[in-house]
Structure formats: structure tokens, C-alpha cells
Scaffold this motif. Structure first.
Motif, PDB file in Angstrom:
ATOM      1  N   ARG A 334      -7.420  18.750 -21.490  1.00 20.07           N
ATOM      2  CA  ARG A 334      -6.864  17.761 -22.143  1.00 20.07           C
ATOM      3  C   ARG A 334      -6.918  18.009 -23.932  1.00 20.07           C
ATOM      4  O   ARG A 334      -7.892  18.484 -24.646  1.00 20.07           O
ATOM      5  N   ILE A 335      -5.770  18.156 -24.556  1.00 23.92           N
ATOM      6  CA  ILE A 335      -5.064  18.756 -25.262  1.00 23.92           C
ATOM      7  C   ILE A 335      -5.857  18.208 -26.532  1.00 23.92           C
ATOM      8  O   ILE A 335      -6.167  18.621 -27.566  1.00 23.92           O
ATOM      9  N   GLN A 336      -6.049  16.773 -26.053  1.00 30.23           N
ATOM     10  CA  GLN A 336      -6.734  15.700 -27.213  1.00 30.23           C
ATOM     11  C   GLN A 336      -7.993  16.279 -27.148  1.00 30.23           C
ATOM     12  O   GLN A 336      -8.886  16.872 -29.295  1.00 30.23           O
ATOM     13  N   ASP A 337      -8.781  16.827 -26.392  1.00 30.89           N
ATOM     14  CA  ASP A 337     -10.290  17.612 -26.303  1.00 30.89           C
ATOM     15  C   ASP A 337     -10.217  18.686 -27.130  1.00 30.89           C
ATOM     16  O   ASP A 337     -11.078  19.758 -27.876  1.00 30.89           O
ATOM     17  N   ARG A 343     -10.463  22.140 -34.061  1.00 33.98           N
ATOM     18  CA  ARG A 343     -10.701  21.392 -36.300  1.00 33.98           C
ATOM     19  C   ARG A 343     -12.038  22.224 -36.386  1.00 33.98           C
ATOM     20  O   ARG A 343     -12.014  22.300 -37.058  1.00 33.98           O
ATOM     21  N   ARG A 344     -13.001  21.219 -35.304  1.00 34.20           N
ATOM     22  CA  ARG A 344     -14.395  22.372 -35.950  1.00 34.20           C
ATOM     23  C   ARG A 344     -14.452  23.281 -36.170  1.00 34.20           C
ATOM     24  O   ARG A 344     -15.029  23.532 -36.939  1.00 34.20           O
ATOM     25  N   LYS A 345     -13.749  24.161 -35.250  1.00 31.30           N
ATOM     26  CA  LYS A 345     -14.705  25.794 -35.513  1.00 31.30           C
ATOM     27  C   LYS A 345     -13.214  26.193 -36.615  1.00 31.30           C
ATOM     28  O   LYS A 345     -14.008  27.536 -37.406  1.00 31.30           O
ATOM     29  N   LEU A 346     -12.582  26.201 -36.761  1.00 28.94           N
ATOM     30  CA  LEU A 346     -11.417  25.413 -38.104  1.00 28.94           C
ATOM     31  C   LEU A 346     -12.550  25.702 -39.391  1.00 28.94           C
ATOM     32  O   LEU A 346     -12.289  26.124 -40.130  1.00 28.94           O
ATOM     33  N   SER A 347     -13.115  24.789 -39.160  1.00 30.16           N
ATOM     34  CA  SER A 347     -13.342  23.817 -40.587  1.00 30.16           C
ATOM     35  C   SER A 347     -14.535  25.037 -40.425  1.00 30.16           C
ATOM     36  O   SER A 347     -15.157  24.866 -42.326  1.00 30.16           O
ATOM     37  N   GLY A 348     -15.338  24.960 -39.664  1.00 34.70           N
ATOM     38  CA  GLY A 348     -16.711  25.863 -39.753  1.00 34.70           C
ATOM     39  C   GLY A 348     -16.588  27.539 -40.215  1.00 34.70           C
ATOM     40  O   GLY A 348     -17.198  28.182 -41.334  1.00 34.70           O
ATOM     41  N   HIS A 349     -15.299  27.906 -40.057  1.00 31.93           N
ATOM     42  CA  HIS A 349     -14.518  28.965 -40.613  1.00 31.93           C
ATOM     43  C   HIS A 349     -13.953  29.024 -42.159  1.00 31.93           C
ATOM     44  O   HIS A 349     -14.369  29.947 -42.845  1.00 31.93           O
ATOM     45  N   ALA A 393       6.637  19.531 -33.080  1.00 37.28           N
ATOM     46  CA  ALA A 393       5.807  17.845 -33.065  1.00 37.28           C
ATOM     47  C   ALA A 393       4.557  17.983 -32.136  1.00 37.28           C
ATOM     48  O   ALA A 393       4.071  17.294 -32.533  1.00 37.28           O
ATOM     49  N   LEU A 394       4.292  18.667 -31.246  1.00 40.53           N
ATOM     50  CA  LEU A 394       2.789  18.616 -31.190  1.00 40.53           C
ATOM     51  C   LEU A 394       2.208  18.829 -32.140  1.00 40.53           C
ATOM     52  O   LEU A 394       0.801  18.189 -32.148  1.00 40.53           O
ATOM     53  N   GLN A 395       2.105  19.611 -33.108  1.00 39.18           N
ATOM     54  CA  GLN A 395       1.395  19.471 -34.722  1.00 39.18           C
ATOM     55  C   GLN A 395       0.862  18.797 -35.258  1.00 39.18           C
ATOM     56  O   GLN A 395       0.188  18.261 -35.827  1.00 39.18           O
ATOM     57  N   GLN A 396       2.593  18.046 -34.746  1.00 41.49           N
ATOM     58  CA  GLN A 396       2.324  16.604 -36.321  1.00 41.49           C
ATOM     59  C   GLN A 396       1.458  15.706 -35.479  1.00 41.49           C
ATOM     60  O   GLN A 396       0.587  15.100 -35.582  1.00 41.49           O
ATOM     61  N   ARG A 397       1.414  15.293 -34.476  1.00 40.98           N
ATOM     62  CA  ARG A 397       0.279  14.382 -33.747  1.00 40.98           C
ATOM     63  C   ARG A 397      -1.218  15.245 -33.982  1.00 40.98           C
ATOM     64  O   ARG A 397      -1.883  14.094 -33.782  1.00 40.98           O
ATOM     65  N   TYR A 398      -1.014  15.955 -33.204  1.00 46.18           N
ATOM     66  CA  TYR A 398      -2.788  16.825 -33.499  1.00 46.18           C
ATOM     67  C   TYR A 398      -2.561  17.981 -34.778  1.00 46.18           C
ATOM     68  O   TYR A 398      -2.415  19.155 -34.217  1.00 46.18           O
ATOM     69  N   PRO A 399      -2.718  17.296 -35.575  1.00 50.32           N
ATOM     70  CA  PRO A 399      -2.428  18.904 -36.845  1.00 50.32           C
ATOM     71  C   PRO A 399      -4.580  19.722 -37.235  1.00 50.32           C
ATOM     72  O   PRO A 399      -4.496  19.075 -37.033  1.00 50.32           O
ATOM     73  N   LEU A 400      -4.000  20.386 -37.376  1.00 48.35           N
ATOM     74  CA  LEU A 400      -5.294  21.639 -37.431  1.00 48.35           C
ATOM     75  C   LEU A 400      -5.343  21.644 -39.172  1.00 48.35           C
ATOM     76  O   LEU A 400      -4.487  21.138 -39.835  1.00 48.35           O
ATOM     77  N   PRO A 401      -6.641  21.535 -39.577  1.00 48.58           N
ATOM     78  CA  PRO A 401      -6.730  22.207 -40.945  1.00 48.58           C
ATOM     79  C   PRO A 401      -6.576  22.390 -41.491  1.00 48.58           C
ATOM     80  O   PRO A 401      -5.744  24.070 -41.396  1.00 48.58           O
ATOM     81  N   LYS A 402      -6.124  22.567 -43.029  1.00 47.09           N
ATOM     82  CA  LYS A 402      -5.422  23.759 -44.187  1.00 47.09           C
ATOM     83  C   LYS A 402      -6.533  24.753 -44.445  1.00 47.09           C
ATOM     84  O   LYS A 402      -7.339  24.024 -44.829  1.00 47.09           O
TER      85      LYS A 402
END
Length: 416
Positions: A334-337, A343-349, A393-402
Motif C-alpha cells: 500500500r502507498i501509505q505503508d 520517511r524512516r529511511k530518509l530521516s535515518g539518512h 499531488a501524491l506528494q501533497q498527501r504523503y510528503p517526505l521529510p525535507k
């Protein structure tokens, strides 16, 4: 002084703490038992382990060896001990750390409590910046250190501080346990226990005697200019303000390591001219890598020359390759998963590579992650192509951390 009684500290309560600190999600060893199996009857298992450890009936099992991709078609051998062995190694390592932490020098940062890779990077940055004109950097890479560590020398180093019979007997068992690979047992004549929790402290003891004490007590007093050493595990960086000092040390380094069964890597051990540039680009100046960062000279916002750090090319490529493969494997999720995991991977990076002057590389990595995610979302079905407009539009709903700077040199300087 030499300490002759230490094993009495390792009781059931001590082993319970060692169990708590041991990772529970690792692969099982040759016995196939997991952390859950060991925890099912934890009190009895810890009591039995303590009894076998104290009586000398504990038998160190061979380490199961597997190979993981290293990059460029190469693989890295990884040892997987049994979980019970990990718990006992953790307990012995905790005791050894208490003994040796007061002996280890400030130049050592790897696998020590309260010390981190970012502290090593900051110490290196401050050391070079304190040299008015920069200096000469000697990158030291020990060829196959964890496999080449000489057992006889290690025992002689341990004799200087730890002579407890129970602990020394157990360490000898780990050194001789050997390796099990594809059903065949291989005798271990050198090296530390592969994948073992006790290996880092043994490596630090070895290099403390071979490199750290030698440099601070014998080398530095003979130098004409400034010099310092930063070591993280088996990665060492020596910095000199005078070229003559750097070349003298480079000439004798091989002899020093060879005396203890070690060898500097012929390609990765090199001397780099790292002087403060007098122009925009100095063709004679070089760059060097340490702990995943490339160090180079650059202009600050005020126009002054400063040492900057950016994500090393090899680490950037490895990180992107891992993200690309992961997106490919989980594109049916699922896109949410997927979003939560990314998000966790980018935050760890960002938590590791988010260092002063590295914002551009962080932002570029985030963009590559977005491209990989969009590409594999578009391969979920034959009609699943996703345009950039739809993906926005998908990023607006599921934004990844900056991208963000987590470890700021300026912030740390303000605390001093």
C-alpha cells in the motif's frame, strides 16, 4: 596495574543486562535458535550460561559465515554467532570496556561508550582548522585488519591489564572457535571473532598498543610541526602541518604495522596535500574520505576558506542503489505503508549525513529517492504510469521529510 579477578562481576543480573542490550532481530547462528527461543525460559538459560562460563565447560560454537554485497561485484564476509554466544560476548565486552575506557586515548572514537562518528569528524575538522594553513593528511587503511589480527600479540596486550583466568580462557575459546561455511569448518589462526560483539573492544585494545600509544608517545615528540591522530576502529587519519613530518611517518608506518602482523593497504593508504588554497582551484590539493564523508576546502559565506564535508560518492551511490532495490521489491505494498517506510529511511539518512555544508547532497539524495519511488509506483501494473503532475499531488498527501542539517559545527562551537 594488572587485574586478576573480574569474572565474579558477571552474575545472573549482569547477564540479564547483557541480554537486554543485545539485538534481538539478528539472524540465528549455527544452532538455529533466535532471541525469542532464548527468552522463552530466560532465567534458566542465563543461570545455565553463567554456570558453564564460570566452570569452564562453555564451548564457543563456530561462527556461521555468509557473504553480503559490497559494491562493484564484490562481497563482504559476515560472521553470525549464536544468540547465546552474543549475550556472553556482550557481558565480557562490558567488563573489558570498564577496564580499558580509562586507558584509551582521546584520539580513539570507534565502538566506545559515549563516543560517536560525528565526534570523530568534528575533532578532525577542528584539528585541521586550527592549523593556520591546513596540512598534510595521511590516510591509513589496514589491509584486512579484523582477519589479520595476530592472536599471540593480542594475548600479550591483554596480559598488560587483564589476567582473569575465566575471562581469558573464554576469549581464547572465541579466538579458536573457527568458521562454518557451506557445511565446512575452517580453523581460525588469526583475526577476531567474526561478527562477534567482543570483536570491537579487542580491536581497540590491539590498535591502542600498536598505533595510538606509538603515535602519541614516540612519534609526536619527534615532529617539527603540529600533528594529531583520529582513529575510528581500524580507520585512521593522521594530519601534519609539515610535509617532512608526514613523509617520515609514512616511511616507518609499514614497519610499525608489520611488527605486529599488519599491513597497510597499498592502494588506500596515501598521503594527501590538504593545504589552504590561495586561489579558487588549487590543482595540487587533494580530498580525502573518512566515515562516509569527503573532506575538501571551500569558501564560507563570508568568503573565508574552510574545510567542508559532503557525502562520499560511493556512499551516495550505495544509498540510492539500496533505495532503488527496496522500491522495486515493495512496489505491491500500500502507498501509505511505502510512505511510512521511506520517511524512516530518509530521516535515518539525514540523521547521519545531515552535517554542516552537506545540505546540497542531502537535497539531491531526497530527489533521487522521489524519482525512484515514482518510477516503481508506475510499474505496479501495465496501466500504472504516473505523470509528474499526478506524483506531485501524491506528494501533497504523503510528503517526505525535507533535507535538514542535524549536526551543526556552528551550533557546537556556540556551546563551547
Amino acid at each position: 596495574m594488572v587485574i586478576k579477578t573480574l569474572a565474579h562481576h558477571i552474575d545472573d543480573t549482569f547477564l540479564a543486562e547483557a541480554f537486554r542490550l543485545t539485538r534481538k532481530d539478528g539472524a540465528p547462528g549455527i544452532d538455529g535458535k533466535t532471541a525469542k527461543d532464548f527468552e522463552a525460559d530466560l532465567r534458566a538459560n542465563l543461570s545455565d550460561l553463567r554456570e558453564r562460563f564460570k566452570s569452564g565447560t562453555y564451548r564457543a560454537p563456530p561462527v556461521r559465515r555468509v557473504h553480503i554485497p559490497k559494491g562493484k561485484g564484490k562481497t563482504r564476509p559476515i560472521g553470525i554467532p549464536t544468540f547465546e554466544d552474543k549475550v556472553l560476548q556482550r557481558a565480557v565486552a562490558m567488563v573489558l570496556n570498564a577496564v580499558y575506557e580509562q586507558d584509551f586515548l582521546d584520539c580513539s572514537y570507534g565502538f566506545r561508550p559515549g563516543r560517536s562518528a560525528h565526534q570523530a569528524l568534528e575533532a578532525l575538522w577542528r584539528g585541521i582548522m586550527d592549523m593556520r594553513g591546513g596540512g598534510w593528511v595521511l590516510e591509513v587503511d589496514i589491509k584486512g585488519f579484523f582477519d589479520a589480527l595476530d592472536h599471540s600479540h593480542l594475548r600479550s596486550f591483554l596480559d598488560l591489564r587483564v589476567c582473569d583466568g575465566v575471562i581469558r580462557r573464554t576469549i581464547n575459546k572465541w579466538l579458536k572457535a573457527g568458521i562454518l561455511e557451506e557445511g565446512k569448518w575452517y580453523k581460525a589462526t588469526s583475526g577476531s571473532p567474526q561478527g562477534g560483539v567482543v570483536s570491537p573492544i579487542l580491536a581497540n585494545v590491539y590498535l591502542h598498543e600498536v598505533l595510538d600509544k606509538w603515535f602519541t608517545q614516540s612519534v609526536q615528540p619527534r615532529m617539527k610541526g603540529q600533528s594529531f591522530l583520529i582513529r575510528y576502529a581500524d580507520d585512521a587519519t593522521l594530519v601534519f602541518s609539515e610535509e617532512s613530518d608526514a613523509r617520515r611517518v609514512m616511511d616507518v608506518l609499514g614497519k610499525r604495522l608489520g611488527k605486529f602482523g599488519l599491513e597497510p593497504h597499498p592502494e588506500k593508504t596515501r598521503l594527501i596535500r590538504f593545504l589552504k588554497p590561495h586561489q579558487a582551484k588549487d590543482p595540487e590539493n587533494g580530498t580525502f574520505d573518512l566515515l562516509g564523508f569527503t573532506h575538501y576546502w571551500g569558501r564560507s559565506r563570508r568568503g573565508k576558506w574552510v574545510v567542508k564535508r559532503k557525502t562520499a560518492k560511493s556512499r551516495f551511490a550505495r544509498g540510492f542503489s539500496a533505495i532503488w532495490s527496496w522500491c522495486s521489491r515493495v512496489r505491491h505494498w500500500r502507498i501509505q505503508d511505502q510512505w511510512k517506510a521511506l520517511r524512516r529511511k530518509l530521516s535515518g539518512h539525514f540523521a547521519y549525513y545531515g552535517i554542516t555544508h552537506n545540505y546540497a547532497a542531502l537535497d539531491r539524495f531526497r530527489e533521487t529517492v522521489l524519482r525512484a519511488w515514482r518510477y516503481w509506483l508506475g510499474r505496479r501494473s501495465q496501466k500504472g504510469y504516473i505523470t509528474w503532475k499526478r506524483f506531485a499531488a501524491l506528494q501533497q498527501r504523503y510528503p517526505l521529510p525535507k533535507a535538514r542539517i542535524v549536526h551543526s559545527v556552528l551550533r557546537n562551537m556556540a556551546k563551547l
